[in-house]
Design a protein around this motif. Structure first.
Motif, PDB file in Angstrom:
ATOM      1  N   VAL A   1      -7.181   6.420  -7.599  1.00  0.00           N
ATOM      2  CA  VAL A   1      -6.679   6.998  -6.355  1.00  0.00           C
ATOM      3  C   VAL A   1      -5.915   5.952  -5.558  1.00  0.00           C
ATOM      4  O   VAL A   1      -4.812   6.204  -5.049  1.00  0.00           O
ATOM      5  CB  VAL A   1      -7.833   7.573  -5.509  1.00  0.00           C
ATOM      6  N   LYS A   2      -6.483   4.753  -5.434  1.00  0.00           N
ATOM      7  CA  LYS A   2      -5.843   3.688  -4.660  1.00  0.00           C
ATOM      8  C   LYS A   2      -4.525   3.262  -5.289  1.00  0.00           C
ATOM      9  O   LYS A   2      -3.530   3.038  -4.590  1.00  0.00           O
ATOM     10  CB  LYS A   2      -6.790   2.499  -4.526  1.00  0.00           C
ATOM     11  N   GLU A   3      -4.500   3.155  -6.621  1.00  0.00           N
ATOM     12  CA  GLU A   3      -3.266   2.752  -7.311  1.00  0.00           C
ATOM     13  C   GLU A   3      -2.184   3.810  -7.127  1.00  0.00           C
ATOM     14  O   GLU A   3      -1.020   3.494  -6.842  1.00  0.00           O
ATOM     15  CB  GLU A   3      -3.547   2.526  -8.800  1.00  0.00           C
ATOM     16  N   ASN A   4      -2.563   5.084  -7.307  1.00  0.00           N
ATOM     17  CA  ASN A   4      -1.595   6.171  -7.133  1.00  0.00           C
ATOM     18  C   ASN A   4      -1.100   6.247  -5.695  1.00  0.00           C
ATOM     19  O   ASN A   4       0.081   6.519  -5.443  1.00  0.00           O
ATOM     20  CB  ASN A   4      -2.224   7.509  -7.529  1.00  0.00           C
ATOM     21  N   ALA A   5      -2.012   6.021  -4.753  1.00  0.00           N
ATOM     22  CA  ALA A   5      -1.647   6.102  -3.337  1.00  0.00           C
ATOM     23  C   ALA A   5      -0.605   5.049  -2.982  1.00  0.00           C
ATOM     24  O   ALA A   5       0.354   5.334  -2.251  1.00  0.00           O
ATOM     25  CB  ALA A   5      -2.884   5.931  -2.465  1.00  0.00           C
ATOM     26  N   LEU A   6      -0.759   3.845  -3.510  1.00  0.00           N
ATOM     27  CA  LEU A   6       0.205   2.779  -3.229  1.00  0.00           C
ATOM     28  C   LEU A   6       1.587   3.151  -3.752  1.00  0.00           C
ATOM     29  O   LEU A   6       2.605   2.946  -3.074  1.00  0.00           O
ATOM     30  CB  LEU A   6      -0.275   1.458  -3.843  1.00  0.00           C
ATOM     31  N   THR A   7       1.627   3.704  -4.966  1.00  0.00           N
ATOM     32  CA  THR A   7       2.893   4.115  -5.556  1.00  0.00           C
ATOM     33  C   THR A   7       3.492   5.282  -4.785  1.00  0.00           C
ATOM     34  O   THR A   7       4.703   5.344  -4.545  1.00  0.00           O
ATOM     35  CB  THR A   7       2.703   4.517  -7.033  1.00  0.00           C
ATOM     36  N   TYR A   8       2.631   6.217  -4.401  1.00  0.00           N
ATOM     37  CA  TYR A   8       3.067   7.383  -3.634  1.00  0.00           C
ATOM     38  C   TYR A   8       3.730   6.949  -2.330  1.00  0.00           C
ATOM     39  O   TYR A   8       4.829   7.387  -1.981  1.00  0.00           O
ATOM     40  CB  TYR A   8       1.850   8.275  -3.347  1.00  0.00           C
ATOM     41  N   ILE A   9       3.066   6.058  -1.608  1.00  0.00           N
ATOM     42  CA  ILE A   9       3.581   5.597  -0.318  1.00  0.00           C
ATOM     43  C   ILE A   9       4.888   4.842  -0.494  1.00  0.00           C
ATOM     44  O   ILE A   9       5.836   4.999   0.286  1.00  0.00           O
ATOM     45  CB  ILE A   9       2.532   4.717   0.388  1.00  0.00           C
ATOM     46  N   GLU A  10       4.972   4.040  -1.555  1.00  0.00           N
ATOM     47  CA  GLU A  10       6.188   3.265  -1.807  1.00  0.00           C
ATOM     48  C   GLU A  10       7.379   4.204  -2.032  1.00  0.00           C
ATOM     49  O   GLU A  10       8.483   3.955  -1.531  1.00  0.00           O
ATOM     50  CB  GLU A  10       5.985   2.364  -3.028  1.00  0.00           C
ATOM     51  N   GLN A  11       7.163   5.285  -2.776  1.00  0.00           N
ATOM     52  CA  GLN A  11       8.244   6.241  -3.013  1.00  0.00           C
ATOM     53  C   GLN A  11       8.524   7.083  -1.768  1.00  0.00           C
ATOM     54  O   GLN A  11       9.663   7.437  -1.491  1.00  0.00           O
ATOM     55  CB  GLN A  11       7.881   7.161  -4.183  1.00  0.00           C
ATOM     56  N   ALA A  12       7.460   7.407  -1.012  1.00  0.00           N
ATOM     57  CA  ALA A  12       7.631   8.203   0.207  1.00  0.00           C
ATOM     58  C   ALA A  12       8.478   7.474   1.239  1.00  0.00           C
ATOM     59  O   ALA A  12       9.074   8.107   2.120  1.00  0.00           O
ATOM     60  CB  ALA A  12       6.272   8.561   0.800  1.00  0.00           C
ATOM     61  N   LYS A  13       8.568   6.150   1.119  1.00  0.00           N
ATOM     62  CA  LYS A  13       9.407   5.371   2.044  1.00  0.00           C
ATOM     63  C   LYS A  13      10.869   5.788   1.954  1.00  0.00           C
ATOM     64  O   LYS A  13      11.643   5.555   2.887  1.00  0.00           O
ATOM     65  CB  LYS A  13       9.281   3.869   1.734  1.00  0.00           C
ATOM     66  N   LYS A  14      11.255   6.377   0.826  1.00  0.00           N
ATOM     67  CA  LYS A  14      12.638   6.827   0.677  1.00  0.00           C
ATOM     68  C   LYS A  14      12.925   8.033   1.573  1.00  0.00           C
ATOM     69  O   LYS A  14      14.085   8.392   1.785  1.00  0.00           O
ATOM     70  CB  LYS A  14      12.924   7.192  -0.781  1.00  0.00           C
ATOM     71  N   ILE A  15      11.858   8.660   2.077  1.00  0.00           N
ATOM     72  CA  ILE A  15      12.013   9.852   2.905  1.00  0.00           C
ATOM     73  C   ILE A  15      11.490   9.627   4.318  1.00  0.00           C
ATOM     74  O   ILE A  15      12.147   9.977   5.300  1.00  0.00           O
ATOM     75  CB  ILE A  15      11.284  11.051   2.266  1.00  0.00           C
ATOM     76  N   LEU A  16      10.312   9.036   4.432  1.00  0.00           N
ATOM     77  CA  LEU A  16       9.663   8.859   5.732  1.00  0.00           C
ATOM     78  C   LEU A  16      10.004   7.513   6.354  1.00  0.00           C
ATOM     79  O   LEU A  16      10.299   6.549   5.649  1.00  0.00           O
ATOM     80  CB  LEU A  16       8.144   8.970   5.577  1.00  0.00           C
TER      81      LEU A  16
ATOM     82  N   SER B   1     -10.887   8.299 -10.494  1.00  0.00           N
ATOM     83  CA  SER B   1     -11.768   7.243  -9.993  1.00  0.00           C
ATOM     84  C   SER B   1     -11.188   6.708  -8.691  1.00  0.00           C
ATOM     85  O   SER B   1     -10.009   6.916  -8.379  1.00  0.00           O
ATOM     86  CB  SER B   1     -11.877   6.113 -11.014  1.00  0.00           C
ATOM     87  N   GLU B   2     -12.014   5.993  -7.933  1.00  0.00           N
ATOM     88  CA  GLU B   2     -11.542   5.418  -6.679  1.00  0.00           C
ATOM     89  C   GLU B   2     -10.398   4.440  -6.925  1.00  0.00           C
ATOM     90  O   GLU B   2      -9.434   4.386  -6.153  1.00  0.00           O
ATOM     91  CB  GLU B   2     -12.691   4.710  -5.963  1.00  0.00           C
ATOM     92  N   LYS B   3     -10.469   3.695  -8.027  1.00  0.00           N
ATOM     93  CA  LYS B   3      -9.411   2.741  -8.367  1.00  0.00           C
ATOM     94  C   LYS B   3      -8.103   3.469  -8.656  1.00  0.00           C
ATOM     95  O   LYS B   3      -7.033   3.062  -8.187  1.00  0.00           O
ATOM     96  CB  LYS B   3      -9.825   1.905  -9.583  1.00  0.00           C
TER      97      LYS B   3
END
Length: 404
Positions: free
Chosen positions: A103-118, A99-101
């Motif tokens: 996707v948005k929740e996963n995206a926020l978590t994804y970006i937060e973890q990606a900060k450890k690399i990017l 669902s759109e919700k």
């Protein structure tokens, strides 16, 4: 800013890379970028179907970070539109439509973890739902007209299924077009992807040409083999090392990889200098055990810091090598004078997700009490007020059971 000489940039870019299509065009883009002092647009698209990242994801994210460090513009595309489609082949049950919700929740978590690399301060984050979601049916048909069925059938999995008379849904043809349209919309210079994404990346080049744009370069990275040494790293295969995992868990999992993967992990998932890789290869041949410990230390240090890496090594030596119960092991109290099923005790500790999994571990010798393996799935324990039993579940879960 000033850019490194093209030869030096290329050495960094090619580290761990499987294929660059075409390499000659990348060299020309880098030369022009340096001459004009203008960064290239580097595109990476991700579908946030799961909220957690592992070292397999880090391979491509680290390549994007290398482009950032070289001064180029990194663009992370969150597949808000494509993630809602799910797996376009319908074959992968671990990728249901979201669902759109979600996707948005996963995206926020994804970006937060990606900060450890990017470096997120130098990162452009976009959502392809912003342009793909706005297309009308006429625009979709016009996009579809830019590619032939014969070209689509060139894709390996399509051709195999076609030859085997297996069904191919029309929407499966639209998925590569959607990904390619991202490249057109962003005017990307380089797109990153795994080797399994080559066809889709090439479609991006084709659509850019159809649109009159300069074509992007397709850079493919290998799919990291998981800790089992067989399958690609995936949470579904339980062979993953999460970048947000507990340091002790991360250290222990890193030590479980086969020796023939040590060099690949150094090259693809660590920040060890490229000039040091030949020495790593020599160390693996001479002393694979300690080189693997160094690898585990490096991985934990990258995501949790030097202190955590040293603590994780100490924890491993104490609990696995010396078979001691760690000082910080949690204590679980149960009523004394009463018989308690081991299944219930472990359920209370949270060391196992289910009784079924606990039974499986017992049968495989993965659970012990006071360093003796439990062999009976119906094993029970009766505690006295002064009882203290050491519990070990799996390789890295420790606790003390006491009577009260």
């Amino acid at each position: 800013m000033s850019f490194l000489p093209v030869e030096e940039q290329l050495e960094i870019i090619e580290r761990g890379t499987v294929e660059i299509v075409p390499k000659e065009e990348l060299i020309e883009k880098l030369k022009r970028s340096r001459k004009q002092n203008k960064p290239l647009k580097i595109k990476l698209g991700v579908d946030p179907t799961r909220p957690d990242l592992h070292l397999g994801h880090s391979v491509i994210l680290r390549k994007l970070r290398q482009f950032q460090d070289l001064g180029h513009e990194a663009i992370l595309i969150i597949g808000g539109f494509t993630a809602m489609i799910g797996d376009p082949t319908g074959q992968n049950k671990t990728r249901p439509p979201l669902s759109e919700k979600e996707v948005k929740e996963n995206a926020l978590t994804y970006i937060e973890q990606a900060k450890k690399i990017l470096d997120t301060e130098r990162l452009t984050i976009v959502d392809n739902n912003d342009w793909l979601g706005e297309m009308n049916f006429f625009e979709v048909i016009r996009l579809a007209s830019k590619l032939t069925v014969a070209r689509m059938i060139e894709r390996d999995d399509f051709s195999k299924r076609f030859d085997n008379n297996e069904p191919i849904s029309l929407h499966e043809f639209l998925y590569p077009l959607a990904q390619g349209q991202d490249s057109v919309h962003l005017h990307s210079d380089v797109e990153l992807g795994g080797t399994d994404q080559k066809f889709n990346l090439l479609i991006g080049r084709h659509l850019q040409k159809e649109d009159g744009q300069e074509q992007q370069i397709c850079l493919m990275m290998p799919l990291l083999v998981g800790t089992d040494g067989t399958m690609k790293m995936s949470k579904s295969y339980e062979n993953y090392i999460g970048i947000d995992e507990d340091p002790n868990e991360m250290y222990g999992k890193a030590l479980s990889i086969p020796d023939d993967l040590i060099y690949e992990y150094y090259e693809l998932v660590t920040d060890i200098a490229t000039d040091d890789l030949p020495n790593i290869k020599v160390n693996i041949e001479k002393d694979p055990r300690n080189t693997k410990h160094d690898l585990a230390h490096t991985i934990v240090r990258m995501y949790h810091g030097e202190a955590a890496a040293h603590a994780a090594k100490d924890h491993f030596e104490k609990t696995v090598i010396n078979k001691e119960v760690p000082d910080d092991a949690p204590v679980f109290e149960f009523e004394s004078g009463v018989e308690h099923r081991l299944l219930d005790i472990i359920k209370e500790t949270g060391f196992s997700p289910s009784n079924g999994e606990t039974k499986r571990m017992i049968k495989q010798g993965g659970i012990s009490l006071d360093d003796e393996k439990v062999k009976d799935i119906n094993h029970s324990v009766t505690l006295s007020s002064d009882s203290e039993i050491a519990l070990k579940v799996g390789k890295r879960n420790f606790g003390l059971i006491k009577g009260k």
